[in-house]
Design an enzyme around this catalytic site. Structure first.
Site, mmCIF file in Angstrom:
data_model
loop_
_atom_site.group_PDB
_atom_site.id
_atom_site.type_symbol
_atom_site.label_atom_id
_atom_site.label_comp_id
_atom_site.label_asym_id
_atom_site.label_seq_id
_atom_site.Cartn_x
_atom_site.Cartn_y
_atom_site.Cartn_z
ATOM 1 N N GLU A 77 -2.790 10.606 2.971
ATOM 2 C CA GLU A 77 -4.011 10.912 3.715
ATOM 3 C C GLU A 77 -3.964 12.383 4.102
ATOM 4 O OE1 GLU A 77 -5.967 7.287 5.955
ATOM 5 O OE2 GLU A 77 -4.004 7.703 6.788
ATOM 6 N N ASP B 123 0.272 5.312 0.582
ATOM 7 C CA ASP B 123 -0.808 6.178 1.095
ATOM 8 C C ASP B 123 -0.510 7.661 1.085
ATOM 9 O OD1 ASP B 123 -2.436 4.145 2.040
ATOM 10 O OD2 ASP B 123 -1.529 4.147 4.022
ATOM 11 N N GLU C 71 0.839 -1.196 0.000
ATOM 12 C CA GLU C 71 0.000 0.000 0.000
ATOM 13 C C GLU C 71 0.874 1.247 0.000
ATOM 14 O OE1 GLU C 71 -3.169 -0.246 2.960
ATOM 15 O OE2 GLU C 71 -3.208 1.931 3.138
#
Ligand SMILES: *[C@@H]1O[C@H](CO)[C@@H](O)[C@H](O)[C@H]1NC(C)=O
Length: 293
Positions: free
Chosen positions: A111, A109, A107
């Site tokens: 955010e 990311d 993953e």
């Protein structure tokens, strides 16, 4: 399920590779959110507008919303322009990430943690390999990300993962597989995004809650562009990559000295958290890659 129109199953391997390269070029041409994405939750809180050139996610008291890409990618330079929730966005999180399937997933990311009006957004980044993360780096920005669209990019090739904001590199995660650190280079990933209530941790560690009188909260997306290897029926468009193709140059892209300077400018002035500088959290030792150049 929408199939790329350019793939037929009866063709030979070599032709398939070439056709798939064409497909990945097609992904790059002209954003169309209907073609490239599907809404995954939130019902009509997620909307595709303006001839599929704009996508909006909203969050209200009952639910957030989200979408994911139809295609799976294994390496790419993936750009999205996002305009984040304006005003008092405290407690909201807009997540934008690449993720593979399964229990040992990879993953990458971004955010975006909202804040009170006038207080800075935090960009939270992380890299999971084989289901393990704990590699957070957080940044403030040098602009207000709610006033305009800005480009958030992930360059993912066999050498490294680089996070960019408006073409300025903010983070690099290098491939140290040769030194025993797993690197995401086998599992294809889809692109995901969601806007949700994270007021138990997002803003000042959960101190500031969502003010629902400002709901619904809205984030907007446009100009998606993926120069990427698309995986189709288990075959990668990069099985026999030709790095001389202009569309494939990202596959070998490195940071030049100008970009290295930009990266260190961001890291010195805007980084507010680095897992590699947090021995209190990791008393048994920092992650091995923290010690490698
Ligand atoms: C919110 O603003 C405060 C005060 O400037 C800052 O410390 C914090 O990093 C900001 N971001 C979040 C997500 O709390």
């Amino acid at each position: 399920m929408v199939s790329p129109p350019c793939v037929s199953s009866s063709i030979g391997d070599m032709k398939l590779v070439i056709l798939l390269l064409t497909c990945s070029l097609m992904v790059a041409s002209g954003a169309n959110f209907y073609r490239d994405f599907e809404i995954t939750w939130g019902d009509n809180r997620a909307q595709i507008l303006n001839n599929a050139k704009l996508l909006t996610l909203t969050l209200d008291k009952d639910s957030g919303s989200g979408f994911k890409s139809k295609n799976e990618f294994l390496f790419g330079k993936i750009d999205m322009q996002i305009k984040l929730v304006p005003g008092n966005s405290a407690g909201t999180v807009t997540a934008y990430y690449l993720k593979s399937e399964g229990t040992t997933w990879d993953e990458i990311d971004f955010e975006f943690l909202g804040n009170l009006s006038g207080d800075p957004y935090t960009i939270h980044t992380n890299v999971f390999t084989q289901g393990k993360g704990n590699r957070e780096q957080q940044f403030h920005l040098w602009f207000d990300p709610t006033k305009d669209f800005h480009t958030y990019s992930i360059l993912w090739n066999p050498q490294h993962i680089i996070f960019y904001v408006d073409d300025i590199p903010i983070r690099i995660f290098k491939n140290f597989e040769s030194k025993g650190v797993p690197f995401p280079n086998k599992q294809p990933m889809k692109i995901y995004s969601s806007l949700w209530n994270a007021d138990n941790w997002a803003t000042r560690g959960g101190l500031i809650k969502i003010d629902w009188s400002n709901a619904p909260f809205t984030a907007a997306y446009r100009n998606f562009m993926a120069r990427a290897c698309v995986i189709w029926s288990g075959v990668s468009s990069c099985a026999s990559q030709s790095l001389s193709l202009p569309s494939m140059s990202w596959m070998a892209q490195e940071l030049n000295s100008t970009n290295l300077e930009k990266l260190s400018w961001v890291q010195q002035n805007f980084m507010i958290y680095n897992y590699c500088a947090d021995p209190y959290r990791f008393p048994d030792g920092l992650a091995p890659e923290c010690g490698f150049a």
